[in-house]
Motif scaffolding. Sequence first.
Motif, PDB file in Angstrom:
ATOM      1  N   PHE A 158       0.837  -1.207   0.000  1.00  0.00           N
ATOM      2  CA  PHE A 158       0.000   0.000   0.000  1.00  0.00           C
ATOM      3  C   PHE A 158       0.872   1.258   0.000  1.00  0.00           C
ATOM      4  O   PHE A 158       0.608   2.211  -0.743  1.00  0.00           O
ATOM      5  CB  PHE A 158      -0.930  -0.014   1.212  1.00  0.00           C
ATOM      6  N   MET A 159       1.927   1.251   0.820  1.00  0.00           N
ATOM      7  CA  MET A 159       2.812   2.416   0.883  1.00  0.00           C
ATOM      8  C   MET A 159       3.553   2.613  -0.436  1.00  0.00           C
ATOM      9  O   MET A 159       3.737   3.749  -0.895  1.00  0.00           O
ATOM     10  CB  MET A 159       3.801   2.258   2.040  1.00  0.00           C
ATOM     11  N   TRP A 160       3.980   1.513  -1.078  1.00  0.00           N
ATOM     12  CA  TRP A 160       4.641   1.621  -2.379  1.00  0.00           C
ATOM     13  C   TRP A 160       3.690   2.174  -3.428  1.00  0.00           C
ATOM     14  O   TRP A 160       4.086   3.009  -4.259  1.00  0.00           O
ATOM     15  CB  TRP A 160       5.182   0.257  -2.818  1.00  0.00           C
ATOM     16  N   ALA A 161       2.450   1.702  -3.405  1.00  0.00           N
ATOM     17  CA  ALA A 161       1.453   2.201  -4.371  1.00  0.00           C
ATOM     18  C   ALA A 161       1.206   3.691  -4.160  1.00  0.00           C
ATOM     19  O   ALA A 161       1.137   4.470  -5.127  1.00  0.00           O
ATOM     20  CB  ALA A 161       0.150   1.414  -4.243  1.00  0.00           C
ATOM     21  N   LEU A 162       1.097   4.115  -2.897  1.00  0.00           N
ATOM     22  CA  LEU A 162       0.906   5.538  -2.599  1.00  0.00           C
ATOM     23  C   LEU A 162       2.093   6.371  -3.088  1.00  0.00           C
ATOM     24  O   LEU A 162       1.908   7.449  -3.659  1.00  0.00           O
ATOM     25  CB  LEU A 162       0.715   5.744  -1.095  1.00  0.00           C
ATOM     26  N   LEU A 163       3.301   5.865  -2.866  1.00  0.00           N
ATOM     27  CA  LEU A 163       4.504   6.585  -3.296  1.00  0.00           C
ATOM     28  C   LEU A 163       4.514   6.775  -4.809  1.00  0.00           C
ATOM     29  O   LEU A 163       4.794   7.874  -5.312  1.00  0.00           O
ATOM     30  CB  LEU A 163       5.747   5.829  -2.845  1.00  0.00           C
ATOM     31  N   LEU A 164       4.202   5.718  -5.545  1.00  0.00           N
ATOM     32  CA  LEU A 164       4.182   5.806  -7.010  1.00  0.00           C
ATOM     33  C   LEU A 164       3.095   6.761  -7.492  1.00  0.00           C
ATOM     34  O   LEU A 164       3.293   7.508  -8.460  1.00  0.00           O
ATOM     35  CB  LEU A 164       3.978   4.415  -7.608  1.00  0.00           C
ATOM     36  N   PHE A 189       4.960   0.654 -15.245  1.00  0.00           N
ATOM     37  CA  PHE A 189       5.136  -0.796 -15.146  1.00  0.00           C
ATOM     38  C   PHE A 189       5.259  -1.237 -13.690  1.00  0.00           C
ATOM     39  O   PHE A 189       4.655  -2.243 -13.274  1.00  0.00           O
ATOM     40  CB  PHE A 189       6.367  -1.229 -15.942  1.00  0.00           C
ATOM     41  N   VAL A 190       6.040  -0.495 -12.901  1.00  0.00           N
ATOM     42  CA  VAL A 190       6.204  -0.822 -11.481  1.00  0.00           C
ATOM     43  C   VAL A 190       4.873  -0.656 -10.746  1.00  0.00           C
ATOM     44  O   VAL A 190       4.517  -1.481  -9.886  1.00  0.00           O
ATOM     45  CB  VAL A 190       7.302   0.054 -10.841  1.00  0.00           C
ATOM     46  N   LEU A 191       4.114   0.385 -11.093  1.00  0.00           N
ATOM     47  CA  LEU A 191       2.800   0.590 -10.467  1.00  0.00           C
ATOM     48  C   LEU A 191       1.882  -0.597 -10.753  1.00  0.00           C
ATOM     49  O   LEU A 191       1.170  -1.069  -9.856  1.00  0.00           O
ATOM     50  CB  LEU A 191       2.159   1.885 -10.966  1.00  0.00           C
ATOM     51  N   LEU A 192       1.889  -1.075 -11.987  1.00  0.00           N
ATOM     52  CA  LEU A 192       1.061  -2.241 -12.337  1.00  0.00           C
ATOM     53  C   LEU A 192       1.448  -3.443 -11.475  1.00  0.00           C
ATOM     54  O   LEU A 192       0.571  -4.128 -10.922  1.00  0.00           O
ATOM     55  CB  LEU A 192       1.224  -2.580 -13.818  1.00  0.00           C
ATOM     56  N   ALA A 193       2.745  -3.704 -11.355  1.00  0.00           N
ATOM     57  CA  ALA A 193       3.208  -4.850 -10.558  1.00  0.00           C
ATOM     58  C   ALA A 193       2.789  -4.710  -9.096  1.00  0.00           C
ATOM     59  O   ALA A 193       2.297  -5.666  -8.481  1.00  0.00           O
ATOM     60  CB  ALA A 193       4.723  -4.970 -10.673  1.00  0.00           C
ATOM     61  N   VAL A 194       2.948  -3.510  -8.542  1.00  0.00           N
ATOM     62  CA  VAL A 194       2.598  -3.276  -7.142  1.00  0.00           C
ATOM     63  C   VAL A 194       1.095  -3.401  -6.932  1.00  0.00           C
ATOM     64  O   VAL A 194       0.635  -4.025  -5.957  1.00  0.00           O
ATOM     65  CB  VAL A 194       3.095  -1.884  -6.681  1.00  0.00           C
ATOM     66  N   VAL A 195       0.312  -2.816  -7.837  1.00  0.00           N
ATOM     67  CA  VAL A 195      -1.153  -2.857  -7.710  1.00  0.00           C
ATOM     68  C   VAL A 195      -1.670  -4.289  -7.778  1.00  0.00           C
ATOM     69  O   VAL A 195      -2.542  -4.687  -6.998  1.00  0.00           O
ATOM     70  CB  VAL A 195      -1.809  -1.975  -8.809  1.00  0.00           C
ATOM     71  N   ILE A 196      -1.140  -5.079  -8.712  1.00  0.00           N
ATOM     72  CA  ILE A 196      -1.579  -6.477  -8.832  1.00  0.00           C
ATOM     73  C   ILE A 196      -1.266  -7.244  -7.551  1.00  0.00           C
ATOM     74  O   ILE A 196      -2.120  -7.965  -7.005  1.00  0.00           O
ATOM     75  CB  ILE A 196      -0.928  -7.153 -10.055  1.00  0.00           C
TER      76      ILE A 196
END
Length: 199
Positions: A31-37, A80-87
Motif C-alpha cells: 500500500f505504501m509503495w502504491a501511494l509513493l508511485l 510498469f512498477v505501479l502495475l506490478a505493485v497494484v496487482i
Amino acid sequence: MDSDKLQVLSEHYSHTFDSLQTHLKKRDRLFMWALLLLVIMLFQLYTPSEATNLIAQLIEKKLEIKTQFNLFYIQSVIWFVLLAVVIKYFQSLIFIERQYSYLHSLEDLLSSEYEERAYTREGKSYLKKYPIFLNWASFLYTMLFPAILAVITISKIVSEYKQYGPKEVLVWFNISIFVFILISLGLYLYGIHRKPKNT
C-alpha cells in the motif's frame, strides 16, 4: 471432538493466524509503495518540468549517468512498477479476505468445544461493538484508494497522450499498462463487493 483432533486443529488455527499477520504486513508495505508511485505520478502531472528536472538530477546523482536520455522512458518504468505493485496489492487483499473467512470457520469449530467462550478473537469478539473508525478505515482501503488510483492514472494517461501524441510508441505501452491496471481494479472491486450466491 477428541483431544488429538482438537490439538491439531488448534495448532492449525495458530499457524493460519500467524500467516495472516505476515500477509497483513505485506499488504501495508505494498500500500505504501502504491501511494509513493501515485504521489510521483501526481507530481509529474501537476509540475511536469520540475518533476522532469528532479528525476534527471536523481538519476545523474545516484546512477552517475551523464548522457541525456528519454525521460519518458522513466515514466513508462513507473507505470510498469505501479502495475506490478497494484496487482500484488490486490492479490494480497483478496487473500486476506479469504483467510479471514477461513479463520472464522476454524474459530466456530474450536469455540464450540469451549461453549463459545474461547477462540473468538477474529470472529465474534472482534466484530462485537465494531468501532466506527475501523469502518472508516475499511472505506478508505476498499473505496477511496481505488477511486484515487483510477483518477490519478486516468489523468496521467490523458496528459501523456496530449503531450506526446499517438505516434510515440511508449504512449501506447503506457496505455496498455493503464488498461491492465483498470481491469485489475475492476476485478478487485467486483470480487470484494459482490454478494455471495445463496447455496
